[in-house]
Design a protein around this motif. Structure first.
Motif, PDB file in Angstrom:
ATOM      1  N   HIS A 249       0.832  -1.210   0.000  1.00  0.00           N
ATOM      2  CA  HIS A 249       0.000   0.000   0.000  1.00  0.00           C
ATOM      3  C   HIS A 249       0.867   1.262   0.000  1.00  0.00           C
ATOM      4  CE1 HIS A 249      -3.533  -2.368   0.306  1.00  0.00           C
ATOM      5  NE2 HIS A 249      -3.354  -2.747   1.563  1.00  0.00           N
ATOM      6  N   LYS A 250       1.923   1.256   0.793  1.00  0.00           N
ATOM      7  CA  LYS A 250       2.798   2.425   0.848  1.00  0.00           C
ATOM      8  C   LYS A 250       3.540   2.609  -0.469  1.00  0.00           C
ATOM      9  CE  LYS A 250       6.669   4.529   3.306  1.00  0.00           C
ATOM     10  NZ  LYS A 250       7.621   4.462   4.444  1.00  0.00           N
ATOM     11  N   PHE A 251       4.058   1.522  -1.034  1.00  0.00           N
ATOM     12  CA  PHE A 251       4.840   1.616  -2.264  1.00  0.00           C
ATOM     13  C   PHE A 251       3.979   2.070  -3.447  1.00  0.00           C
ATOM     14  CE2 PHE A 251       8.081  -1.765  -0.667  1.00  0.00           C
ATOM     15  CZ  PHE A 251       8.575  -0.832   0.228  1.00  0.00           C
ATOM     16  N   ARG A 252       2.720   1.630  -3.489  1.00  0.00           N
ATOM     17  CA  ARG A 252       1.831   2.072  -4.573  1.00  0.00           C
ATOM     18  C   ARG A 252       1.647   3.590  -4.531  1.00  0.00           C
ATOM     19  NH1 ARG A 252      -3.555  -0.609  -6.319  1.00  0.00           N
ATOM     20  NH2 ARG A 252      -2.965   0.709  -8.107  1.00  0.00           N
ATOM     21  N   LYS A 253       1.537   4.110  -3.325  1.00  0.00           N
ATOM     22  CA  LYS A 253       1.384   5.564  -3.169  1.00  0.00           C
ATOM     23  C   LYS A 253       2.671   6.281  -3.562  1.00  0.00           C
ATOM     24  CE  LYS A 253      -0.076   9.039   0.222  1.00  0.00           C
ATOM     25  NZ  LYS A 253      -0.529   9.268   1.622  1.00  0.00           N
ATOM     26  N   LEU A 254       3.823   5.718  -3.149  1.00  0.00           N
ATOM     27  CA  LEU A 254       5.106   6.344  -3.465  1.00  0.00           C
ATOM     28  C   LEU A 254       5.377   6.346  -4.969  1.00  0.00           C
ATOM     29  CD1 LEU A 254       7.373   4.852  -0.640  1.00  0.00           C
ATOM     30  CD2 LEU A 254       6.546   7.209  -0.820  1.00  0.00           C
ATOM     31  N   ALA A 255       4.878   5.312  -5.663  1.00  0.00           N
ATOM     32  CA  ALA A 255       5.164   5.189  -7.098  1.00  0.00           C
ATOM     33  C   ALA A 255       4.514   6.279  -7.926  1.00  0.00           C
ATOM     34  CB  ALA A 255       4.714   3.807  -7.598  1.00  0.00           C
ATOM     35  N   ASN A 256       3.653   7.092  -7.330  1.00  0.00           N
ATOM     36  CA  ASN A 256       2.909   8.096  -8.079  1.00  0.00           C
ATOM     37  C   ASN A 256       3.387   9.518  -7.822  1.00  0.00           C
ATOM     38  OD1 ASN A 256       0.609   6.664  -9.575  1.00  0.00           O
ATOM     39  ND2 ASN A 256       0.481   5.766  -7.524  1.00  0.00           N
ATOM     40  N   ASN A 257       4.536   9.687  -7.171  1.00  0.00           N
ATOM     41  CA  ASN A 257       5.091  11.038  -7.016  1.00  0.00           C
ATOM     42  C   ASN A 257       6.616  10.960  -7.101  1.00  0.00           C
ATOM     43  OD1 ASN A 257       6.317  11.082  -4.082  1.00  0.00           O
ATOM     44  ND2 ASN A 257       4.289  10.134  -3.865  1.00  0.00           N
ATOM     45  N   LYS A 258       7.228  12.075  -7.454  1.00  0.00           N
ATOM     46  CA  LYS A 258       8.656  12.115  -7.757  1.00  0.00           C
ATOM     47  C   LYS A 258       9.513  11.712  -6.562  1.00  0.00           C
ATOM     48  CE  LYS A 258      12.277  15.162  -9.533  1.00  0.00           C
ATOM     49  NZ  LYS A 258      12.615  16.542 -10.027  1.00  0.00           N
ATOM     50  N   ASN A 259       9.232  12.279  -5.388  1.00  0.00           N
ATOM     51  CA  ASN A 259      10.017  11.941  -4.205  1.00  0.00           C
ATOM     52  C   ASN A 259       9.875  10.466  -3.844  1.00  0.00           C
ATOM     53  OD1 ASN A 259      10.964  14.565  -3.932  1.00  0.00           O
ATOM     54  ND2 ASN A 259       9.304  15.178  -2.558  1.00  0.00           N
ATOM     55  N   GLY A 260       8.646   9.948  -4.016  1.00  0.00           N
ATOM     56  CA  GLY A 260       8.424   8.537  -3.729  1.00  0.00           C
ATOM     57  C   GLY A 260       9.191   7.635  -4.670  1.00  0.00           C
ATOM     58  N   VAL A 261       9.237   7.996  -5.948  1.00  0.00           N
ATOM     59  CA  VAL A 261       9.990   7.213  -6.931  1.00  0.00           C
ATOM     60  C   VAL A 261      11.478   7.229  -6.584  1.00  0.00           C
ATOM     61  CG1 VAL A 261      10.732   7.105  -9.347  1.00  0.00           C
ATOM     62  CG2 VAL A 261       8.320   7.464  -8.789  1.00  0.00           C
ATOM     63  N   ASN A 262      11.971   8.384  -6.169  1.00  0.00           N
ATOM     64  CA  ASN A 262      13.385   8.464  -5.766  1.00  0.00           C
ATOM     65  C   ASN A 262      13.666   7.544  -4.575  1.00  0.00           C
ATOM     66  OD1 ASN A 262      13.973  10.307  -7.769  1.00  0.00           O
ATOM     67  ND2 ASN A 262      13.617  12.101  -6.453  1.00  0.00           N
ATOM     68  N   TYR A 263      12.722   7.514  -3.623  1.00  0.00           N
ATOM     69  CA  TYR A 263      12.877   6.627  -2.467  1.00  0.00           C
ATOM     70  C   TYR A 263      12.907   5.168  -2.921  1.00  0.00           C
ATOM     71  CZ  TYR A 263      11.607   3.922   1.674  1.00  0.00           C
ATOM     72  OH  TYR A 263      11.575   2.975   2.673  1.00  0.00           O
ATOM     73  N   LEU A 264      11.971   4.794  -3.774  1.00  0.00           N
ATOM     74  CA  LEU A 264      11.903   3.407  -4.247  1.00  0.00           C
ATOM     75  C   LEU A 264      13.133   3.039  -5.070  1.00  0.00           C
ATOM     76  CD1 LEU A 264       8.138   3.177  -5.260  1.00  0.00           C
ATOM     77  CD2 LEU A 264       9.226   2.087  -3.293  1.00  0.00           C
ATOM     78  N   ARG A 265      13.616   3.983  -5.867  1.00  0.00           N
ATOM     79  CA  ARG A 265      14.800   3.705  -6.676  1.00  0.00           C
ATOM     80  C   ARG A 265      16.022   3.472  -5.782  1.00  0.00           C
ATOM     81  NH1 ARG A 265      15.440   4.434 -11.937  1.00  0.00           N
ATOM     82  NH2 ARG A 265      13.638   5.841 -12.053  1.00  0.00           N
ATOM     83  N   LYS A 266      16.115   4.275  -4.728  1.00  0.00           N
ATOM     84  CA  LYS A 266      17.228   4.094  -3.792  1.00  0.00           C
ATOM     85  C   LYS A 266      17.130   2.746  -3.084  1.00  0.00           C
ATOM     86  CE  LYS A 266      19.395   6.226   0.273  1.00  0.00           C
ATOM     87  NZ  LYS A 266      19.314   7.334   1.262  1.00  0.00           N
ATOM     88  N   ARG A 267      15.907   2.344  -2.762  1.00  0.00           N
ATOM     89  CA  ARG A 267      15.707   1.086  -2.035  1.00  0.00           C
ATOM     90  C   ARG A 267      15.830  -0.134  -2.944  1.00  0.00           C
ATOM     91  NH1 ARG A 267      15.641  -3.123  -0.524  1.00  0.00           N
ATOM     92  NH2 ARG A 267      14.230  -4.260   0.868  1.00  0.00           N
ATOM     93  N   PHE A 268      15.283  -0.067  -4.170  1.00  0.00           N
ATOM     94  CA  PHE A 268      15.208  -1.267  -5.010  1.00  0.00           C
ATOM     95  C   PHE A 268      15.952  -1.154  -6.344  1.00  0.00           C
ATOM     96  CE2 PHE A 268      11.324  -1.526  -2.389  1.00  0.00           C
ATOM     97  CZ  PHE A 268      11.498  -2.787  -1.835  1.00  0.00           C
ATOM     98  N   GLY A 269      16.631  -0.051  -6.570  1.00  0.00           N
ATOM     99  CA  GLY A 269      17.332   0.104  -7.844  1.00  0.00           C
ATOM    100  C   GLY A 269      18.359  -0.977  -8.087  1.00  0.00           C
ATOM    101  N   ASN A 270      19.108  -1.350  -7.058  1.00  0.00           N
ATOM    102  CA  ASN A 270      20.126  -2.400  -7.203  1.00  0.00           C
ATOM    103  C   ASN A 270      19.522  -3.799  -7.194  1.00  0.00           C
ATOM    104  OD1 ASN A 270      22.781  -1.026  -7.305  1.00  0.00           O
ATOM    105  ND2 ASN A 270      22.108  -0.185  -5.336  1.00  0.00           N
ATOM    106  N   VAL A 271      18.301  -3.928  -6.742  1.00  0.00           N
ATOM    107  CA  VAL A 271      17.635  -5.229  -6.742  1.00  0.00           C
ATOM    108  C   VAL A 271      17.140  -5.579  -8.145  1.00  0.00           C
ATOM    109  CG1 VAL A 271      15.717  -6.579  -5.815  1.00  0.00           C
ATOM    110  CG2 VAL A 271      16.969  -4.999  -4.323  1.00  0.00           C
TER     111      VAL A 271
END
Length: 939
Positions: free
Chosen positions: A703-725
């Motif tokens: 639920h949190k990640f779906r919300k983050l995926a829809n804004n720039k700051n959230g995408v940056n957070y997800l990229r930092k967390r899962f970019g290397n995965v």
């Protein structure tokens, strides 16, 4: 020992002078036939670990007492002292070495015993270079070997108090004594000039070497004798260390493909540039120094040597903190800190294995359900048909229990074919059988016991030959799948000899003639298929993790974790994605994760862990404790996503992540008693609440990640967390999140996020847990505590160290508030159930403090009853030792019974009966009221 009198005069002279290369082949065979009969160890990669170098130096160097013993063997015909059934036993020289040795000259005796020592050293330390002690660690090992003697204990112990003249006299005397004995033991002769030089050098060197931890052992004194003064030796050693650093750095920059051509001469221009030394000057210092620099065989060896030296120079950060990480840290966090890319690959590996296993098991579930309907006798017959590849007969049998048997079994056939293709693609060698179904041995030692007398030695010889061929120390070190391959090959060959009607490939596991008795030594078809799916998927993904270029094969189908880890880390180094000083640790972590981590503990360790779990957490009270996991979800993902995950639709269930049978990685390897423990977890409600906690975390994350995926700051957070995965697939993961598509990548994402907060995979355990299978009992009931400490380290401390103090402080306050509060609230409910205490808001602060201690890996009892009174040892025991005090209840009950004082209310063992022991004692036998009365009287 052979009769040396049979040697020719030329061979006798060569033997006496230790010129073994000049001996004839017949002479060497006669002189050393006992040595040559020893088993040949497989060739291995040189090992340069500091501990091994120390042990090697220690074993290589004799003390003066040891040299005296050897001298008496040579000069006086002394035999050997050995440990036997009756303690220390003495064997004469004739009994130990034969009459030929007893009648040989002193020079020959010395030469033969010296060669025996060399061979024994080579056998005990096959990975070490016999021509050198190996740096500081080997140097210190020689120190220990030379000084472990009654003659040196007093001088060394008093060295700090003695004056320079006294130390010089002591050193001179010891140098003379040691050199004379060394000459007598090795050549049976004494060179007075060499002994005099040894005395002089020792007299000068001892005042310095006592303070500098140096010694005149074999490997050290030989380097000092006749070369230079101690001042020049110290200077030469310093220069050699500097030169070795230059060589290590140069080796790191050289391609591995050129390793065979590299030597120190090629680095000489760089040495000259950095030190100003010419080649002649370098050679002079090499003669004076106690060790010579060498070219490392690989980048990883060079970096390992640099890391060892760095740790020695900085024992606090290099030794103490790293040791703490190794014992209590989580390897996924450590690897991600060292190399974000490798850490991401490891997360991706764990999630992919779980996802793919879950998909295959779901595909096979109709077959599992069908076979579970069969009586045991029919299951054994089905197993025999499947083992022989008689699929038509198997389908006919199954169709009696389900009209869709053909379709169900056909699905399994298709899945096995797909797995075989994936194995071939990954580089795993498999047989080419049309009708193949896995047959898994329960315990191959039990299988051998059940095998007839004629076949048992044949199977044993085949296993031993396979182990020797592929470099395993014994059959016990062979992976179980290779053991099964060998046994299958034997049965296949036996079927051919028995006149099987169709061709049987010995490269696969398809054979006939397994009788009804022997088939019981194999797992049921549903269990065999389940295990085969898990093992095969893991093996395929392991090779994908390393990549074809970095995977080094070992055995018939497995890989060398050590060599593969070295290659993948060297690849990262070449790409400049990892710091040189971190290479050795990264390789160690990866080797442990894909090597020793996958070996199970022994039966005794597994039984002990199982009993601990059943006596502590397999009960309703522990199930209630698991509710506190919801607090971790609130901390990590927020209150609203957690509430939504608790009461709303479950987008992710544990079956999707292959976690429906996993509580933690610590409990995932409890061996043959796993089903009993699993039943206890189910009946007690523990698994239900554990599932609730895990599914709450993954769905709240979604639920949190779906919300983050829809804004720039959230995408940056997800990229930092899962970019290397996810690498190049990250953008497609974002698309899946936004669209709400539950894909394989989202399953992997949710598995990785849950692993961040619960120890659900081996990658979430400490390095020492992985490296020592039988020591895992020490981590019993500690994996969740270790993971909580890891969360604090990763989520809070790393924010401070990364320059984000405001965010770190915010997370610290949230963690220190939410987690203990959740734990304290649950404990208040448990106290009402077990003691009758009223649930009161004013008690929450006290429970909060108690829970806070648990979060920190200790307890209020330890702090108040041990640390407050200065009792460090029992406090450490409570924290680090397994909870063996649980078993004290048996002796306490026996003693109480002997005194006529045992009752049901006070029985310690009754409270530890799995599932309902404590509840029954508290609610049915009156212990709850008894505890309440004691509390009232105490207050």
């Amino acid at each position: 020992m052979p009769d040396l009198s049979l040697l020719s005069p030329e061979d006798l002279n060569a033997l006496a002078s230790q010129d073994f290369e000049s001996m004839s082949a017949e002479g060497r065979q006669l002189a050393f036939q006992d040595i040559q009969a020893l088993p040949i160890e497989p060739e291995v990669t040189p090992e340069t670990g500091a501990l091994k170098r120390f042990q090697y130096g220690f074993a290589k160097t004799k003390s003066d007492a040891g040299l005296l013993y050897r001298t008496l063997q040579v000069k006086a015909g002394l035999g050997e002292f050995q440990f036997g059934r009756n303690g220390i036993e003495y064997k004469t020289a004739e009994e130990s070495f034969g009459s030929g040795f007893a009648n040989a000259s002193d020079e020959m005796k010395a030469a033969v015993l010296e060669e025996l020592d060399r061979k024994e050293l080579a056998q005990n330390f096959p990975n070490m270079n016999p021509d050198e002690i190996g740096g500081v660690a080997g140097f210190l090992g020689s120190l220990g070997g030379a000084l472990i003697s009654p003659t040196t204990l007093i001088p060394v112990g008093a060295g700090a108090k003695a004056g320079v003249k006294s130390l010089a006299l002591i050193g001179g005397a010891f140098g003379f004594e040691y050199n004379v004995l060394d000459q007598l033991a090795s050549t049976a002769k004494v060179d007075p000039k060499q002994a005099a030089v040894a005395t002089g050098v020792s007299a000068i060197a001892t005042p310095l070497t006592i303070k500098g931890l140096s010694a005149l052992g074999t490997g050290v004194s030989n380097a000092l004798l006749g070369k230079a003064s101690p001042k020049k030796i110290t200077e030469a050693d310093k220069i050699m260390y500097e030169v070795q650093d230059i060589i290590n750095e140069a080796r790191i920059d050289l391609p591995d493909v050129r390793v065979g051509a590299q030597n120190i001469d090629e680095v000489m221009p760089l040495i000259n540039k950095k030190t100003g030394l010419t080649k002649d000057q370098l050679t002079e210092y090499m003669v004076q120094a106690t060790f010579k620099p060498k070219m490392p065989g690989s980048k990883v060896q060079a970096l390992s040597a640099m890391a060892d030296q760095q740790s020695a120079l900085n024992p606090v950060t290099g030794g103490l903190l790293q040791g703490l990480r190794d014992f209590a840290g989580v390897i996924s966090t450590d690897l991600s800190r060292i190399s974000p890319r490798l850490g991401g690959l490891l997360e991706r590996h764990d999630g992919t294995v779980a996802n793919n296993i879950a998909k295959k098991l779901k595909e096979a579930s109709p077959f599992f359900n069908l076979v579970n309907k069969l009586p045991d006798k029919m299951v054994n017959q089905l197993n025999r048909h499947l083992a022989a590849g008689e699929f038509d007969a198997a389908k006919s049998m199954l169709s009696k229990y389900d009209p869709n048997a053909d379709k169900i079994f056909g699905s399994v056939e298709g899945m096995l074919t797909t797995l075989r293709d994936e194995m071939l693609e990954a580089g795993i060698k498999v047989g080419n059988l049309k009708n193949y179904f896995p047959l898994k041995v329960i315990d191959y030692k039990d299988l051998l016991k059940a095998t007839n007398r004629e076949d048992k030695p044949k199977i044993t010889r085949m296993l031993e030959a396979h182990a020797k061929k592929h470099g395993y120390k014994s059959t016990d070190d062979m992976p179980i799948d290779e053991v099964e391959d060998v046994i299958a090959k034997f049965n296949g060959l036996r079927s051919q000899k028995a006149g099987a009607t169709r061709s049987i490939s010995t490269k696969g596991r398809q054979y006939q003639n397994i009788d009804e008795t022997l088939i019981q030594q194999y797992k049921k078809p549903q269990a065999a298929l389940h295990d085969y799916i898990e093992e095969t998927v893991a093996a395929i993904e392991k090779r994908k993790f390393f990549g074809k270029l970095n995977t080094v094969n070992k055995g018939s189908r497995n890989i060398s974790a050590e060599d593969s880890a070295s290659k993948i880390v060297a690849q990262e180094l070449q790409a400049k994605r990892i710091a040189p000083e971190d290479v050795a640790k990264a390789a160690e972590i990866i080797e442990a994760r894909f090597g020793m981590a996958e070996k199970s503990a022994g039966k005794a360790s597994n039984i002990s862990k199982n009993l601990i779990y059943q006596m502590t957490i397999a009960n309703p009270l522990s199930a209630i404790t698991q509710i506190a996991d919801v607090g971790m979800s609130v901390f990590a993902f927020g209150l609203m996503p957690t509430i939504k995950a608790l009461v709303g639709k479950k987008n992710f269930k544990l079956e999707q992540l292959n976690l429906d049978q996993v509580v933690s990685a610590e409990m995932g390897t409890v061996g043959a008693m796993a089903r009993t423990l699993d039943t206890a977890f189910k009946v007690s409600g523990f698994k239900f609440v554990d599932r609730l906690g895990k599914e709450t975390i993954v769905n709240a994350a979604y639920h949190k990640f779906r919300k983050l995926a829809n804004n720039k700051n959230g995408v940056n957070y997800l990229r930092k967390r899962f970019g290397n995965v996810f690498g190049d697939e990250f953008d497609s993961v974002l698309t899946d999140l936004r669209a709400g598509n539950i894909t394989d990548n989202l399953n992997i994402m949710m598995f990785s996020e849950l692993a961040n907060f619960q120890p659900i995979s081996l990658s979430q355990m400490p390095l020492k847990y992985l490296q020592h299978p039988n020591g895992r009992v020490f981590y019993a009931l500690k994996s969740f505590t270790v993971k909580q400490l890891d969360v604090m380290r990763r989520e809070i401390l790393h924010e401070f160290s990364n320059g984000n103090p405001a965010l770190g402080a915010k997370k610290l306050i949230a963690f220190a508030t939410i987690i203990p509060l959740a734990g304290g609230s649950v404990q208040e409910v448990k106290d009402w159930l077990t003691r009758g205490d009223e649930i009161a808001l004013e008690d929450i602060p006290d429970q909060f403090i108690t829970s806070l201690f648990k979060v920190m890996g200790t307890s209020r009892y330890v702090v108040e009853n041990h640390l407050a009174e200065g009792r460090i040892t029992p406090a450490l025991g409570e924290v680090f030792m397994p909870p063996i005090s649980l078993f004290d209840g048996l002796t306490e009950d026996v003693y109480a019974m002997s005194q006529g004082e045992l009752d049901a209310q006070g029985s310690k063992m009754l409270s530890r009966v799995p599932v309902f022991g404590r509840i029954m004692q508290d609610w049915l036998l009156g212990a709850r009221e008894e505890k309440r009365m004691k509390d009232i009287l105490t207050d």
